[in-house]
Design a protein around this motif. Structure first.
Motif, PDB file in Angstrom:
ATOM      1  N   UNK A  59       0.807  -1.232   0.000  1.00  0.00           N
ATOM      2  CA  UNK A  59       0.000   0.000   0.000  1.00  0.00           C
ATOM      3  C   UNK A  59       0.837   1.279   0.000  1.00  0.00           C
ATOM      4  N   UNK A  60       2.015   1.236   0.625  1.00  0.00           N
ATOM      5  CA  UNK A  60       2.797   2.480   0.735  1.00  0.00           C
ATOM      6  C   UNK A  60       3.327   2.898  -0.644  1.00  0.00           C
ATOM      7  N   UNK A  63      -3.491  -3.260  14.631  1.00  0.00           N
ATOM      8  CA  UNK A  63      -3.384  -2.869  13.220  1.00  0.00           C
ATOM      9  C   UNK A  63      -3.386  -1.348  13.055  1.00  0.00           C
ATOM     10  N   UNK A  64      -4.279  -0.666  13.741  1.00  0.00           N
ATOM     11  CA  UNK A  64      -4.410   0.767  13.452  1.00  0.00           C
ATOM     12  C   UNK A  64      -3.699   1.670  14.457  1.00  0.00           C
ATOM     13  N   UNK A  98       3.874  -2.396  10.685  1.00  0.00           N
ATOM     14  CA  UNK A  98       2.659  -1.842  11.301  1.00  0.00           C
ATOM     15  C   UNK A  98       2.115  -0.677  10.460  1.00  0.00           C
ATOM     16  N   UNK A  99       3.023   0.067   9.821  1.00  0.00           N
ATOM     17  CA  UNK A  99       2.583   1.132   8.896  1.00  0.00           C
ATOM     18  C   UNK A  99       1.830   0.530   7.714  1.00  0.00           C
ATOM     19  N   UNK A 100       2.399  -0.554   7.155  1.00  0.00           N
ATOM     20  CA  UNK A 100       1.758  -1.203   6.002  1.00  0.00           C
ATOM     21  C   UNK A 100       0.389  -1.761   6.392  1.00  0.00           C
ATOM     22  N   UNK A 101       0.312  -2.365   7.585  1.00  0.00           N
ATOM     23  CA  UNK A 101      -0.971  -2.903   8.060  1.00  0.00           C
ATOM     24  C   UNK A 101      -2.012  -1.786   8.187  1.00  0.00           C
ATOM     25  N   UNK A 102      -1.578  -0.687   8.780  1.00  0.00           N
ATOM     26  CA  UNK A 102      -2.520   0.413   9.008  1.00  0.00           C
ATOM     27  C   UNK A 102      -3.026   0.975   7.676  1.00  0.00           C
ATOM     28  N   UNK A 127      -3.676 -13.005  -0.376  1.00  0.00           N
ATOM     29  CA  UNK A 127      -3.051 -11.678  -0.367  1.00  0.00           C
ATOM     30  C   UNK A 127      -2.065 -11.604   0.787  1.00  0.00           C
ATOM     31  N   UNK A 128      -0.834 -11.262   0.473  1.00  0.00           N
ATOM     32  CA  UNK A 128       0.163 -10.978   1.507  1.00  0.00           C
ATOM     33  C   UNK A 128       0.387  -9.465   1.538  1.00  0.00           C
ATOM     34  N   UNK A 129       1.224  -9.017   2.471  1.00  0.00           N
ATOM     35  CA  UNK A 129       1.476  -7.586   2.613  1.00  0.00           C
ATOM     36  C   UNK A 129       2.977  -7.323   2.561  1.00  0.00           C
ATOM     37  N   UNK A 130       3.375  -6.236   1.868  1.00  0.00           N
ATOM     38  CA  UNK A 130       4.789  -5.905   1.803  1.00  0.00           C
ATOM     39  C   UNK A 130       5.033  -4.443   2.123  1.00  0.00           C
ATOM     40  N   UNK A 131       6.252  -4.155   2.581  1.00  0.00           N
ATOM     41  CA  UNK A 131       6.651  -2.756   2.789  1.00  0.00           C
ATOM     42  C   UNK A 131       7.287  -2.208   1.518  1.00  0.00           C
ATOM     43  N   UNK A 132       7.738  -3.101   0.612  1.00  0.00           N
ATOM     44  CA  UNK A 132       8.529  -2.740  -0.570  1.00  0.00           C
ATOM     45  C   UNK A 132       9.875  -2.154  -0.125  1.00  0.00           C
TER      46      UNK A 132
END
Ligand SMILES: [Zn+2]
Length: 458
Positions: free
Chosen positions: A251-252, A363-364, A290-294, A274-279
């Motif tokens: 998302x970032x 998360x938030x 935690x930033x990516x999660x939020x 779906x996984x999550x990444x910071x890139x």
């Protein structure tokens, strides 16, 4: 046995897409569309020496551990001509810090500037090649050795193959990578349709959907994970879901480079994992999951009916299970048989009376500052926020020196980037003017003043 009084225990977070070499490039780029960002940050940016590869990765691994992340998929920019030494340095950084990593060296045999403009009617002269890619046989031979060397060598490490992006690889290279994946039983990770200009470029290159092309080459499946995937159409998402492929939402970067966001609301209904990444920090300016999660839990309120907004608890669950699927390890859970990758954090920031309430709060509202102790593979690697394994001050000092060196190199390349900027801007403009029948960017209309020229009054 750990005394965890006053602490929460959670599974370690999983960063399913990053580039560790960029840990020293945070803040390097202005806000630019992806095509220009790549030019600005990467043009003329040669590979790092092996000891710099080590420094950047160790520095990043410590940042990830301190913010509750215990495993990363590192799509690493390494010098293919010196892959054994470069991979050794990178892997040693993860082992020294005590962090789990899947490492997929970035490879491509076609130049970025040629492939970015495939199918575009650009009037500006084509610039000099941005990189000097190696040929497919050299790359495949180097990766064969890499996979043989590192498969099963260390409990914390998983080697993978990592084409830069399908359009930056010849069919010879893509078919060779599919063959390596089959022979070694390894996984593949790559960027896929991150921005709108890539839709046109890949359609021109492959004469059809890039996803259909990858499917035919045997590059889709549970062994495959794809970063970004913002600009896939519905049929392409269905193909990824049918084949068990994993999508990594970043998302970032989606907002840093204005590429847009994948339609998460739709994908949560029977879509791919779906996984999550910071890139890489060059595009996200930090590695805090935690930033990516939020952001992943907030950005998808910008469209659609509020009843379909993904809730933070759902984002938490998909980030853990999707991350495990992308890294192909039993991660993201606290249960018998799962890896003992655990994060203990001070509870005082969160109400613990209700599980859903607690997870939403993590998360938030969590920033990573509450992390006290981190366990990876059953070993305590962070205690009272300090590494139990490496001299953090020495790594920080080396990283700071490297940051300065990369910054000076970046500034010295400014003229090179300026020369190529109009060419890249033409690609972005032409794509922006093309109607695909769907969009992945929020279009916010400025209110027009009564002024007949349409200007906005100050
Ligand atoms: Zn990336």
């Amino acid at each position: 046995v750990l005394d965890a009084r006053g602490l929460l225990v959670m599974p370690g977070l999983i960063n399913a897409h990053t580039h560790s070499n960029q840990s020293v490039q945070r803040g390097a780029a202005p806000n630019l569309p992806l095509e220009l960002w790549i030019g600005c940050v990467l043009y003329g940016d040669g590979p790092m020496a092996a000891d710099d590869v080590y420094t950047a990765a160790a520095f990043q691994a410590l940042e990830l551990l301190r913010t509750g992340c215990t495993a990363a998929l590192d799509h690493a920019f390494l010098d293919v001509g010196d892959l054994p030494a470069q991979a050794e340095a990178l892997m040693q950084a993860y082992v020294d810090v005590g962090m789990r990593a899947a490492v997929a060296p970035v490879v491509q045999d076609l130049d970025y500037l040629t492939t970015v403009a495939t199918g575009y009617a650009i009037e500006t002269d084509a610039p000099e090649p941005m990189t000097s890619p190696r040929d497919a046989p050299t790359i495949l031979a180097a990766l064969d050795v890499f996979l043989t060397t590192w498969s099963g060598k260390h409990e914390l490490l998983t080697p993978m193959v990592g084409p830069a992006a399908p359009q930056r690889c010849s069919d010879e290279l893509l078919a060779g990578l599919a063959d390596l994946v089959r022979r070694h039983g390894s996984a593949m990770h790559t960027h896929l349709l991150e921005s709108k200009p890539q839709v046109l470029a890949t359609q021109s290159r492959f004469g059809r959907s890039v996803v259909a092309h990858l499917d035919e080459l045997g590059l889709l499946g549970a062994h495959a994970s794809f970063a970004h995937c913002n600009w896939l159409d519905e049929a392409e998402y269905r193909t990824l879901a049918r084949t068990g492929s994993v999508v990594v939402h970043n998302p970032i970067t989606g907002i840093r480079c204005g590429s847009g966001l994948l339609p998460l609301q739709d994908l949560l209904d029977g879509g791919p994992a779906i996984a999550l990444g910071a890139d890489g920090s060059g595009a996200s300016d930090g590695q805090n999951m935690f930033e990516a999660l939020k952001l992943a839990s907030l950005l998808h309120t910008l469209y659609g009916d509020h009843r379909r907004w993904p809730q933070p608890e759902r984002i938490w669950r998909i980030a853990l299970s999707g991350g495990a699927a992308a890294l192909r390890r039993p991660l993201g859970a606290i249960r018998a048989g799962a890896a003992a990758d655990l994060v203990l954090l001070r509870a005082d920031r969160h109400a613990v009376e209700d599980k859903d309430y607690l997870v939403r709060s993590l998360v938030v509202s969590e920033t990573g500052d509450s992390v006290e102790t981190v366990v990876v593979g059953g070993e305590i690697v962070l205690r009272e926020r300090g590494s139990t394994r490496v001299d953090e001050a020495a790594i920080r000092a080396a990283a700071h020196e490297l940051m300065g060196r990369r910054c000076r190199q970046h500034l010295a390349r400014r003229d090179v980037y300026s020369a190529v900027e109009p060419f890249l801007a033409s690609v972005v403009d032409e794509a922006a003017a093309t109607d695909l029948g769907f969009s992945r960017r929020a279009e916010i209309e400025l209110a027009r003043a009564a002024d007949p020229t349409g200007g906005v009054t100050a």
